[in-house]
Design a protein around this motif. Sequence first.
Motif, PDB file in Angstrom:
ATOM      1  N   VAL A   1       0.858  -1.179   0.000  1.00  0.00           N
ATOM      2  CA  VAL A   1       0.000   0.000   0.000  1.00  0.00           C
ATOM      3  C   VAL A   1       0.898   1.234   0.000  1.00  0.00           C
ATOM      4  CG1 VAL A   1      -1.755   1.258   1.263  1.00  0.00           C
ATOM      5  CG2 VAL A   1      -1.796  -1.233   1.231  1.00  0.00           C
ATOM      6  N   ILE A   2       0.696   2.087  -0.999  1.00  0.00           N
ATOM      7  CA  ILE A   2       1.463   3.316  -1.100  1.00  0.00           C
ATOM      8  C   ILE A   2       0.522   4.476  -0.819  1.00  0.00           C
ATOM      9  CG2 ILE A   2       2.799   4.793  -2.641  1.00  0.00           C
ATOM     10  CD1 ILE A   2       3.604   2.272  -4.141  1.00  0.00           C
ATOM     11  N   ASP A   3       0.948   5.365   0.039  1.00  0.00           N
ATOM     12  CA  ASP A   3       0.120   6.498   0.441  1.00  0.00           C
ATOM     13  C   ASP A   3       0.194   7.584  -0.626  1.00  0.00           C
ATOM     14  OD1 ASP A   3      -1.429   8.260   1.867  1.00  0.00           O
ATOM     15  OD2 ASP A   3       0.212   8.925   3.155  1.00  0.00           O
ATOM     16  N   THR A   4      -0.581   7.430  -1.700  1.00  0.00           N
ATOM     17  CA  THR A   4      -0.545   8.423  -2.766  1.00  0.00           C
ATOM     18  C   THR A   4      -1.278   9.689  -2.365  1.00  0.00           C
ATOM     19  OG1 THR A   4      -2.484   7.423  -3.785  1.00  0.00           O
ATOM     20  CG2 THR A   4      -0.328   6.719  -4.587  1.00  0.00           C
ATOM     21  N   ALA A   5      -2.312   9.572  -1.543  1.00  0.00           N
ATOM     22  CA  ALA A   5      -3.038  10.771  -1.114  1.00  0.00           C
ATOM     23  C   ALA A   5      -2.120  11.678  -0.306  1.00  0.00           C
ATOM     24  CB  ALA A   5      -4.258  10.382  -0.303  1.00  0.00           C
ATOM     25  N   GLY A   6      -1.305  11.116   0.544  1.00  0.00           N
ATOM     26  CA  GLY A   6      -0.363  11.910   1.328  1.00  0.00           C
ATOM     27  C   GLY A   6       0.664  12.599   0.451  1.00  0.00           C
ATOM     28  N   ARG A   7       1.085  11.951  -0.603  1.00  0.00           N
ATOM     29  CA  ARG A   7       2.042  12.554  -1.521  1.00  0.00           C
ATOM     30  C   ARG A   7       1.425  13.723  -2.266  1.00  0.00           C
ATOM     31  NH1 ARG A   7       5.116   7.469  -4.405  1.00  0.00           N
ATOM     32  NH2 ARG A   7       6.002   6.591  -2.512  1.00  0.00           N
ATOM     33  N   VAL A   8       0.181  13.568  -2.699  1.00  0.00           N
ATOM     34  CA  VAL A   8      -0.500  14.636  -3.425  1.00  0.00           C
ATOM     35  C   VAL A   8      -0.716  15.838  -2.507  1.00  0.00           C
ATOM     36  CG1 VAL A   8      -2.652  15.287  -4.560  1.00  0.00           C
ATOM     37  CG2 VAL A   8      -1.600  13.072  -5.048  1.00  0.00           C
ATOM     38  N   GLU A   9      -1.151  15.596  -1.277  1.00  0.00           N
ATOM     39  CA  GLU A   9      -1.366  16.694  -0.333  1.00  0.00           C
ATOM     40  C   GLU A   9      -0.066  17.416  -0.025  1.00  0.00           C
ATOM     41  OE1 GLU A   9      -3.156  14.726   2.937  1.00  0.00           O
ATOM     42  OE2 GLU A   9      -5.074  14.453   1.907  1.00  0.00           O
ATOM     43  N   ARG A  10       1.009  16.686   0.136  1.00  0.00           N
ATOM     44  CA  ARG A  10       2.303  17.307   0.409  1.00  0.00           C
ATOM     45  C   ARG A  10       2.755  18.151  -0.785  1.00  0.00           C
ATOM     46  NH1 ARG A  10       6.602  13.056   2.060  1.00  0.00           N
ATOM     47  NH2 ARG A  10       5.254  12.135   0.531  1.00  0.00           N
ATOM     48  N   PHE A  11       2.524  17.662  -2.002  1.00  0.00           N
ATOM     49  CA  PHE A  11       2.868  18.422  -3.198  1.00  0.00           C
ATOM     50  C   PHE A  11       2.061  19.709  -3.269  1.00  0.00           C
ATOM     51  CE2 PHE A  11       2.127  19.529  -7.639  1.00  0.00           C
ATOM     52  CZ  PHE A  11       3.429  19.609  -8.114  1.00  0.00           C
ATOM     53  N   GLU A  12       0.755  19.627  -2.961  1.00  0.00           N
ATOM     54  CA  GLU A  12      -0.093  20.816  -3.005  1.00  0.00           C
ATOM     55  C   GLU A  12       0.296  21.831  -1.936  1.00  0.00           C
ATOM     56  OE1 GLU A  12      -4.058  19.305  -2.787  1.00  0.00           O
ATOM     57  OE2 GLU A  12      -4.105  18.807  -4.922  1.00  0.00           O
ATOM     58  N   ARG A  13       0.738  21.366  -0.778  1.00  0.00           N
ATOM     59  CA  ARG A  13       1.200  22.301   0.250  1.00  0.00           C
ATOM     60  C   ARG A  13       2.471  23.014  -0.179  1.00  0.00           C
ATOM     61  NH1 ARG A  13       2.135  18.911   5.162  1.00  0.00           N
ATOM     62  NH2 ARG A  13       1.550  17.232   3.813  1.00  0.00           N
TER      63      ARG A  13
END
Length: 83
Positions: free
Chosen positions: A64-76
């Motif tokens: 399981v890869i946390d892609t949602a966390g990566r997207v949120e971090r990119f948007e921040r």
Amino acid sequence: MRSGIHPTLRPVVFRDRAGGFQLLAHSTLDSRSTVERDNGTVYPVVDVEISSATHPFYTGTSRVIDTAGRVERFERRFGRTTR
């Protein structure tokens, strides 16, 4: 073939560090560490990170890869882009 320019082909044990799986194959790789097999023969051993015994494609397991966390971090970091 010219003599003296080709590497030596010898039996080597490839050991999967994650699963403990061992594969005896011929290779030109050299290693200082050795392992003794069931028949009492000592072979050089090369440790590998992943093999067919632990690879997700061959075992049917997935990570399981946390892609949602990566997207949120990119948007921040760079802000949300609007189309």
